[in-house]
Structures are given as C-alpha cells and as structure tokens.
Design a protein around this motif. Structure first.
Motif, mmCIF file in Angstrom:
data_model
loop_
_atom_site.group_PDB
_atom_site.id
_atom_site.type_symbol
_atom_site.label_atom_id
_atom_site.label_comp_id
_atom_site.label_asym_id
_atom_site.label_seq_id
_atom_site.Cartn_x
_atom_site.Cartn_y
_atom_site.Cartn_z
ATOM 1 N N ALA A 77 -8.629 2.454 9.124
ATOM 2 C CA ALA A 77 -8.611 3.489 10.127
ATOM 3 C C ALA A 77 -7.695 5.225 8.979
ATOM 4 O O ALA A 77 -9.171 5.944 9.309
ATOM 5 C CB ALA A 77 -8.555 3.650 11.295
ATOM 6 N N LEU A 78 -7.108 4.957 8.474
ATOM 7 C CA LEU A 78 -6.709 5.704 7.991
ATOM 8 C C LEU A 78 -7.065 6.145 6.610
ATOM 9 O O LEU A 78 -6.190 6.949 5.701
ATOM 10 C CB LEU A 78 -4.594 5.745 7.899
ATOM 11 N N ASN A 79 -8.008 5.757 6.113
ATOM 12 C CA ASN A 79 -8.318 5.621 5.208
ATOM 13 C C ASN A 79 -7.634 5.593 3.999
ATOM 14 O O ASN A 79 -7.807 5.807 2.604
ATOM 15 C CB ASN A 79 -9.560 6.854 4.388
ATOM 16 N N ILE A 80 -6.701 4.554 3.911
ATOM 17 C CA ILE A 80 -5.650 3.829 2.478
ATOM 18 C C ILE A 80 -6.784 2.320 1.880
ATOM 19 O O ILE A 80 -6.329 1.706 3.005
ATOM 20 C CB ILE A 80 -4.870 4.004 3.514
ATOM 21 N N ASP A 81 -7.239 2.365 0.949
ATOM 22 C CA ASP A 81 -7.710 1.385 0.141
ATOM 23 C C ASP A 81 -6.430 0.644 -0.528
ATOM 24 O O ASP A 81 -5.662 0.330 -0.168
ATOM 25 C CB ASP A 81 -9.007 1.394 -0.047
ATOM 26 N N ARG A 121 0.629 -0.572 0.233
ATOM 27 C CA ARG A 121 0.116 -0.174 0.202
ATOM 28 C C ARG A 121 0.950 1.370 0.139
ATOM 29 O O ARG A 121 0.092 2.397 0.192
ATOM 30 C CB ARG A 121 -0.882 0.087 1.165
ATOM 31 N N SER A 122 2.195 0.997 -0.382
ATOM 32 C CA SER A 122 2.951 2.390 -0.304
ATOM 33 C C SER A 122 3.292 3.078 -1.400
ATOM 34 O O SER A 122 3.854 3.910 -1.429
ATOM 35 C CB SER A 122 4.170 2.017 0.439
ATOM 36 N N ARG A 123 2.763 2.635 -2.446
ATOM 37 C CA ARG A 123 2.744 3.191 -3.862
ATOM 38 C C ARG A 123 4.722 2.950 -4.009
ATOM 39 O O ARG A 123 4.981 3.184 -4.680
ATOM 40 C CB ARG A 123 2.703 4.279 -4.296
ATOM 41 N N GLY A 124 4.976 1.894 -3.727
ATOM 42 C CA GLY A 124 6.547 1.009 -3.819
ATOM 43 C C GLY A 124 7.629 2.477 -3.979
ATOM 44 O O GLY A 124 8.929 2.563 -3.627
ATOM 45 N N THR A 125 6.962 3.257 -3.239
ATOM 46 C CA THR A 125 8.218 4.531 -2.278
ATOM 47 C C THR A 125 7.970 4.208 -1.111
ATOM 48 O O THR A 125 7.625 3.894 -0.010
ATOM 49 C CB THR A 125 7.159 5.710 -2.123
ATOM 50 N N PRO A 126 9.706 4.315 -0.351
ATOM 51 C CA PRO A 126 9.993 4.070 0.506
ATOM 52 C C PRO A 126 9.891 5.085 1.811
ATOM 53 O O PRO A 126 9.270 4.377 3.209
ATOM 54 C CB PRO A 126 11.505 3.798 0.969
ATOM 55 N N ARG A 127 9.843 6.337 1.343
ATOM 56 C CA ARG A 127 9.430 7.257 2.523
ATOM 57 C C ARG A 127 7.733 6.951 2.873
ATOM 58 O O ARG A 127 7.497 6.869 4.359
ATOM 59 C CB ARG A 127 9.413 8.524 2.083
ATOM 60 N N ILE A 128 7.152 6.634 2.023
ATOM 61 C CA ILE A 128 5.499 6.215 2.446
ATOM 62 C C ILE A 128 5.095 5.001 3.506
ATOM 63 O O ILE A 128 4.867 4.803 3.888
ATOM 64 C CB ILE A 128 4.988 6.530 0.882
ATOM 65 N N ALA A 129 6.267 4.109 3.131
ATOM 66 C CA ALA A 129 6.097 3.057 3.561
ATOM 67 C C ALA A 129 6.629 3.316 4.981
ATOM 68 O O ALA A 129 6.022 2.127 6.098
ATOM 69 C CB ALA A 129 7.218 1.680 2.763
ATOM 70 N N ASN A 130 7.411 4.272 5.390
ATOM 71 C CA ASN A 130 8.131 3.986 6.107
ATOM 72 C C ASN A 130 7.185 5.239 7.512
ATOM 73 O O ASN A 130 6.722 4.899 8.234
ATOM 74 C CB ASN A 130 8.767 4.754 6.609
ATOM 75 N N ALA A 131 6.234 5.949 6.606
ATOM 76 C CA ALA A 131 5.092 7.062 7.224
ATOM 77 C C ALA A 131 4.196 5.883 7.404
ATOM 78 O O ALA A 131 3.561 6.214 8.975
ATOM 79 C CB ALA A 131 5.166 7.487 6.437
#
Length: 76
Positions: A61-65, A23-33
């Motif tokens: 709960a964070l509304n990430i599908d 669910r992080s769109r392949g982005t390490p920064r998003i994955a860590n967040a």
C-alpha cells in the motif's frame, strides 16, 4: 526491529521483522519509519500485532517493492 517494536509496544514476529528490515536499505531510520507505518496498518486494518501478511499488505500500500525501491523512484 524487535527492540524498536518493543519500544512502540507492538508485537512483531521474526519473519515480519526481517521483511521490514530487508526493505529499509540497511538504514535504521528508514527501518523505524517503516515499522511505524506498518504498526499503523496493523492497528487499523489488522489485529494489532505485526505479522507477515499485514507487513506485506502495508508495504504494498505504501508502494515499497521487494527490491527496496519506492515505486515513484523507478520512473527515472
């Protein structure tokens, strides 16, 4: 995800790590967040370790599908 979880001193199982990574769109920064947010949910609402149930609960709960979209971005 396992390395980042170790740095944060939180236990995470393999399936939960894959769920966050997918669910992080392949982005390490998003994955860590996302990992930090899921960790917060695990510490407050769960047992202190990250498993698939607490991961799905917190991402919902964070509304990430499952399609890697935040629900507020799908209104356009």
């Amino acid at each position: 995800m396992k390395r980042s979880a170790a740095i944060l001193n939180i236990d995470i199982n393999e399936i939960a790590a894959q769920e966050i990574a997918s669910r992080s769109r392949g982005t390490p920064r998003i994955a860590n967040a996302l990992l930090r947010r899921v960790r917060d949910f695990a510490q407050v609402k769960g047992t202190g370790s990250i498993d698939l149930d607490i991961t799905r609960y917190s991402l919902e709960a964070l509304n990430i599908d499952k399609h890697v979209l935040m629900k507020w971005t799908t209104g356009y």
